[in-house]
Design a protein around this motif. Structure first.
Motif, PDB file in Angstrom:
ATOM      1  N   ALA A  18       0.805  -1.224   0.000  1.00 39.31           N
ATOM      2  CA  ALA A  18       0.000   0.000   0.000  1.00 39.31           C
ATOM      3  C   ALA A  18       0.843   1.281   0.000  1.00 39.31           C
ATOM      4  N   PRO A  19       1.867   1.405   0.826  1.00 39.42           N
ATOM      5  CA  PRO A  19       2.612   2.677   0.802  1.00 39.42           C
ATOM      6  C   PRO A  19       3.203   3.004  -0.574  1.00 39.42           C
ATOM      7  N   TYR A  20       3.783   2.013  -1.237  1.00 38.43           N
ATOM      8  CA  TYR A  20       4.385   2.254  -2.553  1.00 38.43           C
ATOM      9  C   TYR A  20       3.301   2.495  -3.603  1.00 38.43           C
ATOM     10  N   ASP A  21       2.279   1.648  -3.607  1.00 38.00           N
ATOM     11  CA  ASP A  21       1.201   1.795  -4.586  1.00 38.00           C
ATOM     12  C   ASP A  21       0.521   3.158  -4.466  1.00 38.00           C
ATOM     13  N   VAL A  22       0.229   3.567  -3.247  1.00 36.88           N
ATOM     14  CA  VAL A  22      -0.474   4.831  -3.046  1.00 36.88           C
ATOM     15  C   VAL A  22       0.389   6.007  -3.507  1.00 36.88           C
ATOM     16  N   ALA A  23       1.665   5.985  -3.175  1.00 36.49           N
ATOM     17  CA  ALA A  23       2.550   7.065  -3.636  1.00 36.49           C
ATOM     18  C   ALA A  23       2.581   7.113  -5.164  1.00 36.49           C
ATOM     19  N   GLU A  35      11.812  12.823 -12.896  1.00 42.33           N
ATOM     20  CA  GLU A  35      12.725  12.058 -13.724  1.00 42.33           C
ATOM     21  C   GLU A  35      13.117  10.767 -13.009  1.00 42.33           C
ATOM     22  N   ALA A  36      13.098   9.663 -13.746  1.00 47.05           N
ATOM     23  CA  ALA A  36      13.558   8.404 -13.181  1.00 47.05           C
ATOM     24  C   ALA A  36      15.034   8.540 -12.824  1.00 47.05           C
ATOM     25  N   GLY A  37      15.422   7.871 -11.770  1.00 43.46           N
ATOM     26  CA  GLY A  37      16.810   7.967 -11.327  1.00 43.46           C
ATOM     27  C   GLY A  37      17.205   6.763 -10.508  1.00 43.46           C
ATOM     28  N   PRO A  38      18.223   6.905  -9.695  1.00 41.86           N
ATOM     29  CA  PRO A  38      18.728   5.761  -8.936  1.00 41.86           C
ATOM     30  C   PRO A  38      17.680   5.063  -8.067  1.00 41.86           C
ATOM     31  N   VAL A  39      16.780   5.827  -7.431  1.00 38.55           N
ATOM     32  CA  VAL A  39      15.745   5.194  -6.611  1.00 38.55           C
ATOM     33  C   VAL A  39      14.335   5.542  -7.070  1.00 38.55           C
ATOM     34  N   ILE A  40      14.216   6.405  -8.069  1.00 41.03           N
ATOM     35  CA  ILE A  40      12.895   6.784  -8.581  1.00 41.03           C
ATOM     36  C   ILE A  40      12.641   6.023  -9.873  1.00 41.03           C
ATOM     37  N   PRO A  41      11.587   5.183  -9.865  1.00 40.33           N
ATOM     38  CA  PRO A  41      11.305   4.384 -11.063  1.00 40.33           C
ATOM     39  C   PRO A  41      10.652   5.216 -12.155  1.00 40.33           C
ATOM     40  N   GLY A  42      10.494   4.564 -13.295  1.00 41.98           N
ATOM     41  CA  GLY A  42       9.790   5.184 -14.408  1.00 41.98           C
ATOM     42  C   GLY A  42       8.340   5.434 -14.058  1.00 41.98           C
ATOM     43  N   PRO A  43       7.552   5.887 -15.023  1.00 41.39           N
ATOM     44  CA  PRO A  43       6.166   6.284 -14.764  1.00 41.39           C
ATOM     45  C   PRO A  43       5.313   5.133 -14.223  1.00 41.39           C
ATOM     46  N   PRO A  44       4.416   5.464 -13.290  1.00 41.58           N
ATOM     47  CA  PRO A  44       3.530   4.433 -12.747  1.00 41.58           C
ATOM     48  C   PRO A  44       2.497   3.980 -13.771  1.00 41.58           C
ATOM     49  N   ILE A  45       2.075   2.740 -13.617  1.00 41.30           N
ATOM     50  CA  ILE A  45       0.980   2.198 -14.419  1.00 41.30           C
ATOM     51  C   ILE A  45      -0.243   2.205 -13.511  1.00 41.30           C
ATOM     52  N   PHE A 141      22.504 -15.147   2.736  1.00 45.53           N
ATOM     53  CA  PHE A 141      22.167 -13.846   2.169  1.00 45.53           C
ATOM     54  C   PHE A 141      20.690 -13.580   2.384  1.00 45.53           C
ATOM     55  N   SER A 142      20.353 -12.314   2.228  1.00 45.85           N
ATOM     56  CA  SER A 142      18.976 -11.873   2.366  1.00 45.85           C
ATOM     57  C   SER A 142      18.688 -10.903   1.233  1.00 45.85           C
ATOM     58  N   LEU A 143      17.550 -11.073   0.583  1.00 45.07           N
ATOM     59  CA  LEU A 143      17.109 -10.153  -0.469  1.00 45.07           C
ATOM     60  C   LEU A 143      15.661  -9.760  -0.213  1.00 45.07           C
ATOM     61  N   ASP A 144      15.401  -8.481  -0.325  1.00 44.53           N
ATOM     62  CA  ASP A 144      14.038  -7.968  -0.277  1.00 44.53           C
ATOM     63  C   ASP A 144      13.734  -7.374  -1.642  1.00 44.53           C
ATOM     64  N   LEU A 145      12.681  -7.858  -2.269  1.00 46.31           N
ATOM     65  CA  LEU A 145      12.277  -7.402  -3.591  1.00 46.31           C
ATOM     66  C   LEU A 145      10.924  -6.706  -3.468  1.00 46.31           C
ATOM     67  N   VAL A 146      10.877  -5.432  -3.795  1.00 42.62           N
ATOM     68  CA  VAL A 146       9.643  -4.657  -3.739  1.00 42.62           C
ATOM     69  C   VAL A 146       9.155  -4.497  -5.176  1.00 42.62           C
ATOM     70  N   LEU A 147       8.008  -5.095  -5.486  1.00 40.77           N
ATOM     71  CA  LEU A 147       7.469  -5.066  -6.844  1.00 40.77           C
ATOM     72  C   LEU A 147       6.585  -3.834  -7.028  1.00 40.77           C
ATOM     73  N   LEU A 148       6.813  -3.133  -8.136  1.00 38.47           N
ATOM     74  CA  LEU A 148       6.124  -1.868  -8.381  1.00 38.47           C
ATOM     75  C   LEU A 148       5.399  -1.874  -9.727  1.00 38.47           C
ATOM     76  N   PRO A 149       4.197  -1.258  -9.778  1.00 38.75           N
ATOM     77  CA  PRO A 149       3.469  -1.140 -11.042  1.00 38.75           C
ATOM     78  C   PRO A 149       3.981   0.070 -11.835  1.00 38.75           C
ATOM     79  N   LEU A 164      14.030  -2.396  -5.890  1.00 34.14           N
ATOM     80  CA  LEU A 164      12.744  -2.036  -6.475  1.00 34.14           C
ATOM     81  C   LEU A 164      12.693  -2.696  -7.843  1.00 34.14           C
ATOM     82  N   VAL A 165      11.675  -3.522  -8.056  1.00 34.68           N
ATOM     83  CA  VAL A 165      11.583  -4.318  -9.275  1.00 34.68           C
ATOM     84  C   VAL A 165      10.246  -4.036  -9.964  1.00 34.68           C
TER      85      VAL A 165
END
Length: 187
Positions: A18-23, A35-45, A141-149, A164-165
């Motif tokens: 919810a926090p990522y989707d809502v933002a 602008e997309a950058g190191p931590v800012i993804p491309g446009p939301p769907i 190892f530990s990996l956290d994958l946050v999936l984004l639309p 961020l994937v």
């Protein structure tokens, strides 16, 4: 959220957060151009695309405020100061449209849960393949994958073990190879 792993490794997949989707919904709804950058993804769907409620003259302020919100959300930067809800255009619109954003998120999550396979074994299979190739168990190892639309192809690291994937990358046929490239150096 799914977790996979053994005693030596852990992989967490956070989908429909919810926090990522809502933002991202606010970025799309208010046509916030960042602008997309190191931590800012491309446009939301975001479908259907909601109407814009802010004044286009506030575009610069909205972009700056949204970028700061996103960086804080992903842990790239701590918030510098509390935001007064009456002070910024983004704060005002978030307060006014919060319920609308959450309804979109809830509907998106319901549809996604109904359509995504219950058990995706690809991540575990990739680690098993790497272990077989190495002839040993993977180092812890530990990996956290946050999936984004988002309409993007880039996997963005945010911290040592968090990425961020874009959902379509994770769900697509290239994912096992991309995951292999992330895991091999740390396994």
């Amino acid at each position: 959220m799914r977790r996979a792993g053994s005693a030596s490794w852990r992989m967490r997949v956070e989908r429909w957060s919810a926090p990522y989707d809502v933002a991202l919904w606010f970025r799309a709804a208010e046509r916030i151009q960042v602008e997309a950058g190191p931590v800012i993804p491309g446009p939301p769907i975001v479908e259907p695309l909601p109407h814009r409620s802010t004044d286009p003259a506030d575009a610069g302020e909205l972009a700056e405020a949204w970028s700061a919100w996103w960086r804080s959300l992903v842990g790239a930067e701590p918030p510098t100061e509390p935001v007064d809800a009456a002070r910024t255009a983004l704060s005002r619109v978030v307060a006014e449209r919060w319920a609308e954003a959450h309804r979109w998120h809830a509907a998106r999550k319901r549809a996604g849960v109904a359509s995504v396979p219950r058990r995706d074994v690809r991540n575990g299979q990739v680690v098993t393949e790497i272990e077989d190739r190495l002839g040993r168990r993977a180092r812890p190892f530990s990996l956290d994958l946050v999936l984004l639309p988002v309409d993007d192809e880039r996997i963005r690291p945010v911290g040592a073990d968090r990425y961020l994937v874009p959902e379509r990358v994770y769900d697509g046929p290239r994912w096992p190879g991309l995951l292999r490239a992330l895991v091999t150096p740390i396994a």
